[in-house]
Design a protein around this motif. Structure first.
Motif, PDB file in Angstrom:
ATOM      1  N   LEU A 250       0.807  -1.223   0.000  1.00  0.00           N
ATOM      2  CA  LEU A 250       0.000   0.000   0.000  1.00  0.00           C
ATOM      3  C   LEU A 250       0.842   1.275   0.000  1.00  0.00           C
ATOM      4  CD1 LEU A 250      -2.833  -1.063   2.475  1.00  0.00           C
ATOM      5  CD2 LEU A 250      -3.005  -0.802  -0.021  1.00  0.00           C
ATOM      6  N   ALA A 251       2.058   1.200   0.544  1.00  0.00           N
ATOM      7  CA  ALA A 251       2.914   2.387   0.616  1.00  0.00           C
ATOM      8  C   ALA A 251       3.681   2.641  -0.679  1.00  0.00           C
ATOM      9  CB  ALA A 251       3.900   2.245   1.772  1.00  0.00           C
ATOM     10  N   CYS A 252       3.736   1.654  -1.550  1.00  0.00           N
ATOM     11  CA  CYS A 252       4.522   1.790  -2.781  1.00  0.00           C
ATOM     12  C   CYS A 252       3.832   2.758  -3.748  1.00  0.00           C
ATOM     13  CB  CYS A 252       4.700   0.423  -3.439  1.00  0.00           C
ATOM     14  SG  CYS A 252       5.756   0.496  -4.900  1.00  0.00           S
ATOM     15  N   ALA A 253       4.596   3.689  -4.285  1.00  0.00           N
ATOM     16  CA  ALA A 253       4.079   4.658  -5.254  1.00  0.00           C
ATOM     17  C   ALA A 253       4.701   4.465  -6.631  1.00  0.00           C
ATOM     18  CB  ALA A 253       4.334   6.079  -4.752  1.00  0.00           C
ATOM     19  N   ASP A 254       5.590   3.489  -6.767  1.00  0.00           N
ATOM     20  CA  ASP A 254       6.288   3.214  -8.027  1.00  0.00           C
ATOM     21  C   ASP A 254       5.382   2.354  -8.912  1.00  0.00           C
ATOM     22  OD1 ASP A 254       7.866   2.144 -10.078  1.00  0.00           O
ATOM     23  OD2 ASP A 254       9.656   2.044  -8.801  1.00  0.00           O
ATOM     24  N   LEU A 255       4.804   2.956  -9.944  1.00  0.00           N
ATOM     25  CA  LEU A 255       3.848   2.250 -10.790  1.00  0.00           C
ATOM     26  C   LEU A 255       4.473   1.055 -11.513  1.00  0.00           C
ATOM     27  CD1 LEU A 255       1.866   5.271 -12.240  1.00  0.00           C
ATOM     28  CD2 LEU A 255       1.007   3.523 -10.670  1.00  0.00           C
ATOM     29  N   GLU A 256       5.716   1.183 -11.908  1.00  0.00           N
ATOM     30  CA  GLU A 256       6.387   0.072 -12.594  1.00  0.00           C
ATOM     31  C   GLU A 256       6.550  -1.123 -11.651  1.00  0.00           C
ATOM     32  OE1 GLU A 256      10.648  -0.725 -14.737  1.00  0.00           O
ATOM     33  OE2 GLU A 256       9.721   1.249 -15.022  1.00  0.00           O
ATOM     34  N   ARG A 257       6.975  -0.848 -10.421  1.00  0.00           N
ATOM     35  CA  ARG A 257       7.139  -1.917  -9.430  1.00  0.00           C
ATOM     36  C   ARG A 257       5.780  -2.545  -9.099  1.00  0.00           C
ATOM     37  NH1 ARG A 257      10.539  -0.214  -4.786  1.00  0.00           N
ATOM     38  NH2 ARG A 257      12.146  -0.941  -6.177  1.00  0.00           N
TER      39      ARG A 257
ATOM     40  N   SER B 257       3.151  -2.707 -10.987  1.00  0.00           N
ATOM     41  CA  SER B 257       2.722  -3.498 -12.136  1.00  0.00           C
ATOM     42  C   SER B 257       3.426  -4.858 -12.134  1.00  0.00           C
ATOM     43  CB  SER B 257       3.023  -2.747 -13.428  1.00  0.00           C
ATOM     44  OG  SER B 257       2.634  -3.504 -14.536  1.00  0.00           O
ATOM     45  N   ASP B 258       4.707  -4.843 -11.810  1.00  0.00           N
ATOM     46  CA  ASP B 258       5.470  -6.084 -11.715  1.00  0.00           C
ATOM     47  C   ASP B 258       4.901  -6.973 -10.612  1.00  0.00           C
ATOM     48  OD1 ASP B 258       7.673  -7.856 -12.363  1.00  0.00           O
ATOM     49  OD2 ASP B 258       8.625  -7.152 -10.499  1.00  0.00           O
ATOM     50  N   TRP B 259       4.623  -6.386  -9.462  1.00  0.00           N
ATOM     51  CA  TRP B 259       4.057  -7.164  -8.352  1.00  0.00           C
ATOM     52  C   TRP B 259       2.690  -7.741  -8.725  1.00  0.00           C
ATOM     53  CZ3 TRP B 259       5.080  -3.366  -3.681  1.00  0.00           C
ATOM     54  CH2 TRP B 259       6.451  -3.410  -3.351  1.00  0.00           C
ATOM     55  N   LEU B 260       1.901  -6.969  -9.444  1.00  0.00           N
ATOM     56  CA  LEU B 260       0.577  -7.453  -9.842  1.00  0.00           C
ATOM     57  C   LEU B 260       0.712  -8.659 -10.776  1.00  0.00           C
ATOM     58  CD1 LEU B 260      -2.478  -7.243  -9.809  1.00  0.00           C
ATOM     59  CD2 LEU B 260      -2.319  -5.489 -11.598  1.00  0.00           C
ATOM     60  N   THR B 261       1.643  -8.589 -11.703  1.00  0.00           N
ATOM     61  CA  THR B 261       1.891  -9.721 -12.605  1.00  0.00           C
ATOM     62  C   THR B 261       2.325 -10.947 -11.805  1.00  0.00           C
ATOM     63  OG1 THR B 261       2.511  -8.207 -14.375  1.00  0.00           O
ATOM     64  CG2 THR B 261       3.237 -10.493 -14.605  1.00  0.00           C
ATOM     65  N   ARG B 262       3.208 -10.741 -10.838  1.00  0.00           N
ATOM     66  CA  ARG B 262       3.684 -11.853 -10.005  1.00  0.00           C
ATOM     67  C   ARG B 262       2.585 -12.401  -9.095  1.00  0.00           C
ATOM     68  NH1 ARG B 262       9.577 -10.043  -7.668  1.00  0.00           N
ATOM     69  NH2 ARG B 262      10.534  -9.559  -9.672  1.00  0.00           N
TER      70      ARG B 262
END
Length: 140
Positions: free
Chosen positions: A114-121, A123-128
């Motif tokens: 929830l604290a992450c603001a890095d959209l690229e990261r 997106s990667d986490w969502l894929t994983r």
């Protein structure tokens, strides 16, 4: 002058007085300004109170910024708000996918996501999140 505003409501200059009231109220801060607003609006004739509320209801979305400074900072704030909203949506999607897959998410992992603001990261986490067996693998 502020507290005398109700006495000027029959004047032809009522609109400038009402606008001055709002500018003055802003200087008091939210709590104290609310007290003064309540005091003044309760003593205004109905037509003046309606006009004051109409002045206050000008939406920021509909307001046309006049200065270059305001236009630049409004655009920056809008872009930041959009990015923040996208990040919140991605984080929520990650948690939803993990929950749907029955993967337990502890408090620390939830906070990290929830604290992450890095959209690229994110997106990667969502894929994983679709394939991991445990939340720890999400961050590897």
């Amino acid at each position: 002058m502020l507290l005398s505003a109700p006495g000027h409501m029959q004047d032809e200059s009522r609109r400038p007085v009402l606008e001055m009231v709002l500018r003055a109220l802003e200087t008091f801060g939210p709590e104290r300004g609310l007290i003064y607003y309540d005091y003044i609006s309760a003593r205004l004739p109905e037509a003046a109170r309606i006009e004051l509320e109409a002045i206050m209801s000008i939406s920021v979305e509909n307001y046309q910024w006049e200065s270059e400074f305001a236009r630049r900072h409004q655009a920056i704030g809008h872009a930041e708000g959009v990015a923040e909203g996208r990040a919140e949506g991605e984080a929520s999607a990650i948690l939803t996918v993990l929950a749907a897959r029955g993967i337990e998410v502890d408090g620390a992992a939830r906070e990290r996501i929830l604290a992450c603001a890095d959209l690229e990261r994110l997106s990667d986490w969502l894929t994983r999140a679709v394939t991991v067996a445990a939340v720890a693998e999400l961050f590897d």
